[in-house]
Design a protein around this motif. Structure first.
Motif, short mmCIF file in Angstrom:
data_model
loop_
_atom_site.label_atom_id
_atom_site.label_comp_id
_atom_site.label_asym_id
_atom_site.label_seq_id
_atom_site.Cartn_x
_atom_site.Cartn_y
_atom_site.Cartn_z
N SER B 85 0.86 -1.21 0.00
CA SER B 85 0.00 0.00 0.00
C SER B 85 0.88 1.24 0.00
O SER B 85 1.97 1.25 0.56
CB SER B 85 -0.87 0.07 1.26
OG SER B 85 -1.60 -1.09 1.44
N ILE B 86 0.30 2.23 -0.61
CA ILE B 86 0.91 3.58 -0.54
C ILE B 86 -0.06 4.43 0.25
O ILE B 86 -1.26 4.44 -0.04
CB ILE B 86 1.05 4.17 -1.96
CG1 ILE B 86 2.03 3.38 -2.81
CG2 ILE B 86 1.37 5.64 -1.91
CD1 ILE B 86 3.40 3.92 -2.90
N LEU B 87 0.42 5.11 1.26
CA LEU B 87 -0.45 6.03 2.01
C LEU B 87 0.00 7.45 1.66
O LEU B 87 1.08 7.89 2.05
CB LEU B 87 -0.34 5.78 3.51
CG LEU B 87 -0.64 4.36 3.99
CD1 LEU B 87 -0.53 4.28 5.51
CD2 LEU B 87 -2.03 3.91 3.55
N SER B 88 -0.87 8.11 0.90
CA SER B 88 -0.47 9.46 0.48
C SER B 88 -0.70 10.44 1.61
O SER B 88 -1.65 10.31 2.38
CB SER B 88 -1.25 9.86 -0.76
OG SER B 88 -2.60 9.99 -0.43
N ASN B 89 0.17 11.41 1.66
CA ASN B 89 0.07 12.43 2.71
C ASN B 89 -1.26 13.17 2.66
O ASN B 89 -1.88 13.45 3.68
CB ASN B 89 1.25 13.40 2.55
CG ASN B 89 0.98 14.71 3.21
OD1 ASN B 89 0.57 15.66 2.57
ND2 ASN B 89 1.18 14.74 4.52
N LYS B 90 -1.73 13.45 1.44
CA LYS B 90 -2.96 14.25 1.29
C LYS B 90 -4.17 13.55 1.90
O LYS B 90 -5.09 14.20 2.39
CB LYS B 90 -3.23 14.51 -0.19
CG LYS B 90 -2.38 15.61 -0.77
CD LYS B 90 -3.11 16.93 -0.69
CE LYS B 90 -2.26 18.04 -1.27
NZ LYS B 90 -2.94 19.33 -1.14
N LEU B 91 -4.18 12.21 1.84
CA LEU B 91 -5.36 11.48 2.34
C LEU B 91 -5.19 11.04 3.80
O LEU B 91 -6.18 10.80 4.48
CB LEU B 91 -5.64 10.26 1.46
CG LEU B 91 -6.10 10.60 0.03
CD1 LEU B 91 -6.17 9.34 -0.82
CD2 LEU B 91 -7.45 11.29 0.03
N HIS B 92 -3.95 10.88 4.27
CA HIS B 92 -3.76 10.33 5.62
C HIS B 92 -3.00 11.24 6.57
O HIS B 92 -2.98 10.99 7.76
CB HIS B 92 -2.99 9.00 5.52
CG HIS B 92 -3.66 7.99 4.64
ND1 HIS B 92 -4.59 7.10 5.11
CD2 HIS B 92 -3.56 7.75 3.31
CE1 HIS B 92 -5.02 6.35 4.11
NE2 HIS B 92 -4.41 6.72 3.00
N SER B 113 4.57 10.48 4.06
CA SER B 113 4.13 9.57 3.00
C SER B 113 4.67 8.19 3.38
O SER B 113 5.82 8.08 3.80
CB SER B 113 4.74 9.97 1.67
OG SER B 113 4.17 11.16 1.24
N LYS B 115 4.99 3.82 2.67
CA LYS B 115 4.84 2.61 1.85
C LYS B 115 4.83 1.42 2.80
O LYS B 115 5.75 1.25 3.61
CB LYS B 115 6.02 2.46 0.88
CG LYS B 115 6.01 3.45 -0.25
CD LYS B 115 7.13 3.15 -1.22
CE LYS B 115 7.13 4.13 -2.38
NZ LYS B 115 7.63 5.44 -2.00
#
Lengths: 200, 525
Positions: B85-92, B113, B115
């Motif tokens: 998974s990638i957790l983007s800064n904008k969403l998390h 950010s 991974k």
């Protein structure tokens, strides 16, 4: 390769279920109601894929690319034209900027959204084929369709097919079109379709 | 042996990489086993989470409860099935809470950010690997950049709005407005310009004034000079020009205005505003003509009154004197004396009549009310009749009139006016010629015209008198050789008569050497 109506219906149903889950994840993540339209599915030889997709998508495109390995291996791609990708990311993060260019944060959002959708779709494959995949970390490419396809086809000798899933994001009164492409070797595709028939 | 060496090298490289990741890496590295028990964290994490030093051997979600709170625990379960998974800064925003103080001393959380990947050993998933990247600086820079871009777009919108207002104004005024770039090419033309140049907008844009070729070269040169001055010296300039359009002379005024950059005050373009001023020029010309006419009328009126006041009144004094003398002393006078007085009386009355005649003719000329009916005239016949008329007057002064005309000349003229001209020329000559001298009348034939020449052997004039002959406000009456009086009006009248016939009157004179009057007449009007 033309799918029979039964095969098409079965795959559509399976992907639809996984897309519903993916849409629910996106809704939960972003706080906005995200819907994914009932997808349409076509299977084409990799040689024809460019002419098929060219009808829908031109210019610079955004591609989220994941390689999957295991009993079967291939490439999973989420294609959108660059501006649609940017618009989708803006809508999801509630931060519509005037700039038409991607910044790093927007790129990450598109990768994460692509990651969720590709995982959902490939999850269906895994379940059907009763195999476990391992996936690469997704990457984002901004290039033309021709350039992108060249990098996928390169050094692959096996006759390969691409399953195209035509999809549409519906959120905040906007519809954004995307194209999910799963590139498989002929053996994997044959095995996949047989499993689909068994379900049917 | 080689294989052993290679393996040893491989181990050494891996150890070095491991040490670098552990000690030096600028990203956080967190490894768990397949039960999500933390097995490794690098120094970056210890440095940023000093209170989590005892995390090894602990369950990930117990050490970092925010992972579960933010529903990211599912991503770890997926990783254990082989799905990264990638957790983007904008969403998390972040995976784990790492507080820091911003430049205004407010407590914020590090923007991250992330991974999350499966840890695979010999094709088996044995745990998870989490890479945490600090993107706080990047997020702040992006935020600043976004603000800047928004401001730029707002400025752009304001400029576009302002440009739109300018265009609305420019498109709706009756003047032609064009904008000229540094290469002298048009970058904007308004609707009126298209009508003026009779061109489409696409034919205007990107062209120079020479390329359009709808103005005369002298006007183009002036335009280019003004444009150059606007760019070089930031100078506004205006000039007027005229064109013949649709059979009519039209007047224009063009104004060049430099447009400067608000950034460095440099002239970036030149605005040219062209306005038709034909109506204004025509009205102005009419006003000028009226003013000149009024001035002339005023001078005429002054002269007229001056003549009335002096010249008309004066001749009555000798008339009165002579008639009084005759009334009072008639009985005591001899016949010869009476005859002499009556003769003087007669001369005075003739002079007075001539004066009144000339005055009325001149007044009619000035009013433009003089009748003009040209007909075919034989010069010799008319000269003879006038010479006969003045024969006695000349004889009385012992002046000879010699007609030297040998050519037979017929031409078109108004008979009455021509006779008035001859009368004035001959009587003037007699007046200024002393006894025993002569007056010569001659005519010279040329192809399209002839010259009538009246030459006397009189007293002549100096240059000052000659130059003031036709200036009504300066003209002076000069007495004749025997004290004959005049008004100075005769020669002015002659000039007007000659000009009425599209001819010219010239005076040649020298003190003591007489005067020659040359009247040039075309044969046909």
């Amino acid at each position: 390769m033309i799918l029979t109506n039964e095969q098409k219906d079965s795959i559509t149903e399976l992907i639809n279920i996984s897309f519903s889950r993916a849409a629910a994840s996106l809704s939960e993540l972003t706080g906005h109601r995200v819907l994914l339209s009932v997808p349409e599915i076509e299977v084409h030889s990799i040689d024809n894929i460019e002419s098929v997709l060219n009808k829908y998508i031109q210019g610079e495109i955004s591609t989220v690319h994941q390689i999957f390995n295991g009993t079967i291996s291939g490439d999973a791609l989420l294609l959108m034209d660059k501006q649609s990708a940017k618009f989708l990311a803006d809508l999801l993060v509630d931060d519509i900027s005037i700039s038409k260019d991607f910044n790093s944060s927007i790129k990450e959002v598109i990768i994460e959204v692509g990651n969720i959708l590709l995982n959902a779709c490939l999850g269906v494959f895994g379940n059907l084929l009763k195999v476990q995949f391992t996936f690469s970390v997704p990457n984002l490419h901004l290039q033309t369709l021709e350039e992108m396809l060249k990098s996928i086809i390169l050094e692959k000798e096996e006759l390969r097919y691409a399953m195209i899933v035509f999809m549409e994001f519906k959120l905040r009164d906007s519809n954004i079109k995307g194209y999910l492409v799963i590139v498989l070797g002929v053996t994997s595709l044959d095995k996949f379709l047989k499993q689909v028939e068994n379900i049917g | 042996m080689d294989e052993i060496n290679f393996s040893l090298t491989d181990i050494l490289v891996k150890e070095q990489v491991f040490n670098w990741v552990k000690e030096q890496a600028t990203v956080g590295l967190l490894i768990t086993d397949d039960s999500l028990i933390v097995t490794f964290v690098n120094n970056w994490l210890f440095k940023n989470c000093p209170n989590k030093k005892e995390c090894i051997g602990q369950h990930l979600f117990e050490i970092f409860p925010e992972i579960k709170e933010k529903n990211i625990d599912n991503n770890y379960r997926l990783a254990l099935t082989g799905v990264p998974s990638i957790l983007s800064n904008k969403l998390h925003k972040y995976l784990i809470k790492i507080p820091y103080q911003d430049y205004e001393n407010r407590v914020q959380f590090m923007q991250q950010s992330v991974k999350i990947s499966p840890l695979i050993q010999e094709n088996k998933i044995v745990g998870t690997v989490t890479l945490i990247e600090d993107v706080t600086d990047r997020v702040l820079r992006e935020s600043e950049l976004n603000k800047l871009i928004t401001q730029l777009y707002q400025t752009k919108n304001l400029i576009e709005e302002s440009e739109e207002k300018f265009r609305t104004l420019a498109e709706n005024i009756p003047d032609t407005i064009v904008r000229i770039a540094k290469n002298f090419k048009y970058t904007y033309v308004n609707k009126e310009s298209l009508a003026y140049g009779k061109l489409k907008r696409e034919n205007f844009i990107g062209k120079t004034i020479e390329e359009l070729n709808f103005l005369p070269q002298d006007v183009i040169d002036k335009c280019n000079k003004s444009i150059n001055e606007a760019f070089e010296f930031s100078k506004s300039s205006t000039f007027q020009y005229s064109l013949f359009l649709e059979g009519k002379k039209r007047y224009y005024e063009i104004r060049y205005i430099p447009e400067k950059s608000s950034r460095n005050n440099e002239v970036i373009s030149v605005l040219a505003i062209n306005r038709e001023i034909t109506e204004f020029v025509e009205i102005n010309n009419k006003l000028k003509n009226y003013a000149a006419e009024l001035e002339k009328l005023n001078n005429t009126k002054n002269k007229f009154f001056s003549i009335l006041a002096h010249d008309l009144r004066s001749p009555f004094f000798p008339l009165l004197n002579i008639s009084d003398f005759l009334v009072e002393d008639f009985d005591s006078l001899s016949n010869d004396e009476i005859k002499k007085e009556v003769k003087d009386l007669n001369i005075l009355i003739h002079n007075l009549y001539t004066l009144v005649e000339n005055l009325l003719s001149w007044a009619q000329f000035e009013k433009g009310a003089i009748s003009f009916f040209p007909s075919s005239i034989n010069l010799t016949n008319e000269i003879e009749s006038i010479i006969n008329l003045y024969y006695k007057t000349a004889e009385a002064k012992n002046v000879k009139i010699i007609n030297k005309i040998s050519e037979d000349i017929t031409f078109e003229a108004d008979l009455n006016l021509f006779k008035t001209l001859l009368r004035n020329l001959i009587s003037n000559a007699i007046k200024f010629t002393p006894g025993k001298k002569s007056i010569y009348i001659n005519a010279l034939k040329f192809e399209n015209y002839f010259e009538l020449i009246v030459k006397d052997e009189g007293i002549g004039m100096d240059d000052k008198v000659k130059n003031s002959l036709f200036n009504l406000s300066e003209v002076q009456s000069t007495r004749g050789t025997e004290g004959e009086k005049g008004t100075g009006l005769g020669l002015i009248l002659c000039k007007e008569i000659v000009e009425k016939h599209k001819g010219e009157l010239k005076v040649e004179s020298e003190i003591g050497n007489g005067t020659t009057i040359i009247c040039k007449f075309p044969y046909n009007q």
